[in-house]
Scaffold this active site. Structure first.
Site, short mmCIF file in Angstrom:
data_model
loop_
_atom_site.label_atom_id
_atom_site.label_comp_id
_atom_site.label_asym_id
_atom_site.label_seq_id
_atom_site.Cartn_x
_atom_site.Cartn_y
_atom_site.Cartn_z
CE LYS A 15 -19.15 -29.86 -10.24
NZ LYS A 15 -20.06 -31.01 -9.96
CE LYS A 16 -19.03 -27.76 -20.92
NZ LYS A 16 -20.04 -27.45 -21.97
CG ASP A 73 -22.86 -27.15 -28.24
OD1 ASP A 73 -23.16 -26.69 -27.12
OD2 ASP A 73 -23.70 -27.67 -28.99
CB SER A 74 -19.75 -31.39 -25.30
OG SER A 74 -19.90 -30.69 -24.08
CG PHE A 157 -19.77 -31.64 -15.50
CD1 PHE A 157 -20.42 -31.20 -16.65
CD2 PHE A 157 -18.39 -31.64 -15.48
CE1 PHE A 157 -19.70 -30.77 -17.76
CE2 PHE A 157 -17.65 -31.21 -16.60
CZ PHE A 157 -18.33 -30.78 -17.74
N GLY A 158 -22.92 -33.50 -15.43
CA GLY A 158 -23.84 -33.88 -16.50
C GLY A 158 -24.25 -35.34 -16.40
CE1 TYR A 159 -28.52 -36.51 -19.68
CE2 TYR A 159 -26.97 -34.87 -20.51
CZ TYR A 159 -28.27 -35.29 -20.30
OH TYR A 159 -29.32 -34.50 -20.71
CG ASP A 160 -19.31 -36.95 -16.90
OD1 ASP A 160 -19.71 -37.03 -18.08
OD2 ASP A 160 -18.40 -36.18 -16.54
#
Length: 207
Positions: A15-16, A73-74, A157-160
């Site tokens: 996705k990234k 890096d995020s 994705f992630g914390y979105d």
């Protein structure tokens, strides 16, 4: 001479990769994922900052492949948690972490906090390494928002789905691609990086 039109993204997150490929496509730069190179080893993120981890991911893979590599890096930093999860965002809930388990841990830690104490910001540090493992470009950008108490939207994705942009009254999970492409931490970082990257690759092709 032809312009360098391909760069390897040091991430196995599809996705990234897709998100970054969209950002670079208008400039004629194609993106390959390190997942396309099974011979590459996993890079241990031992850095103490987003910048250090991005540099590790870029330089190690660049030397393994002998190619130009882009790494970023995020993560998300929550004010009430002293900046956590920070560089540990992807593995916040431990070994085998998933988006769901990470979000569950974050929400648990914020239980009972009012909206005004749920401030947070996303960070994205991006860098580019040449094929010898030397970092040639590095930028960092942030995007501030607030953590909601329930997921909203299915984009990203992630914390979105929990990251609310107050000005838009929507989370990253709800915002359309065109809006997110302008204001996300990753978009802002790449707005700074892309002109420098294009100039660098053009200078190499003209050298």
């Amino acid at each position: 001479m032809t312009v360098q039109t391909q760069i390897v993204l040091s991430s196995r997150n599809r996705k990234k990769s897709a998100e970054i490929a969209e950002l670079l496509a208008p400039h004629g730069i194609g993106v390959l994922s390190v997942a396309d190179f099974p011979q590459c080893s996993e890079v241990e993120e031992t850095g103490q900052s987003f910048a250090e981890n991005a540099a590790l991911k870029a330089t190690i893979i660049a030397k393994q492949l002998g190619q130009w590599v882009l790494a970023e890096d995020s993560g998300i930093c929550v004010d009430a948690l002293g900046g956590r999860p920070g560089i540990h965002s992807a593995r916040y809930s431990g070994e085998g972490a998933t988006d769901e388990s990470n979000n569950a841990k974050l929400l648990d830690e914020l239980t009972g906090l009012p909206d005004e104490r749920r401030g947070a910001f996303y960070v994205c540090h991006a860098c580019v390494s040449d094929p010898t493992g030397v970092v040639r470009l590095a930028v960092e950008a942030t995007c501030r928002g607030r953590i909601t108490d329930r997921p909203r939207g299915s984009n990203g994705f992630g914390y979105d789905p929990y990251f609310l942009i107050p000005e838009y009254h929507q989370t990253f999970g709800e915002l359309g691609v065109s809006v997110k492409r302008q204001l996300s931490h990753r978009a802002r970082s790449f707005q700074r990086l892309v002109p420098q990257l294009v100039a660098l690759l053009h200078s190499l092709s003209n050298g």
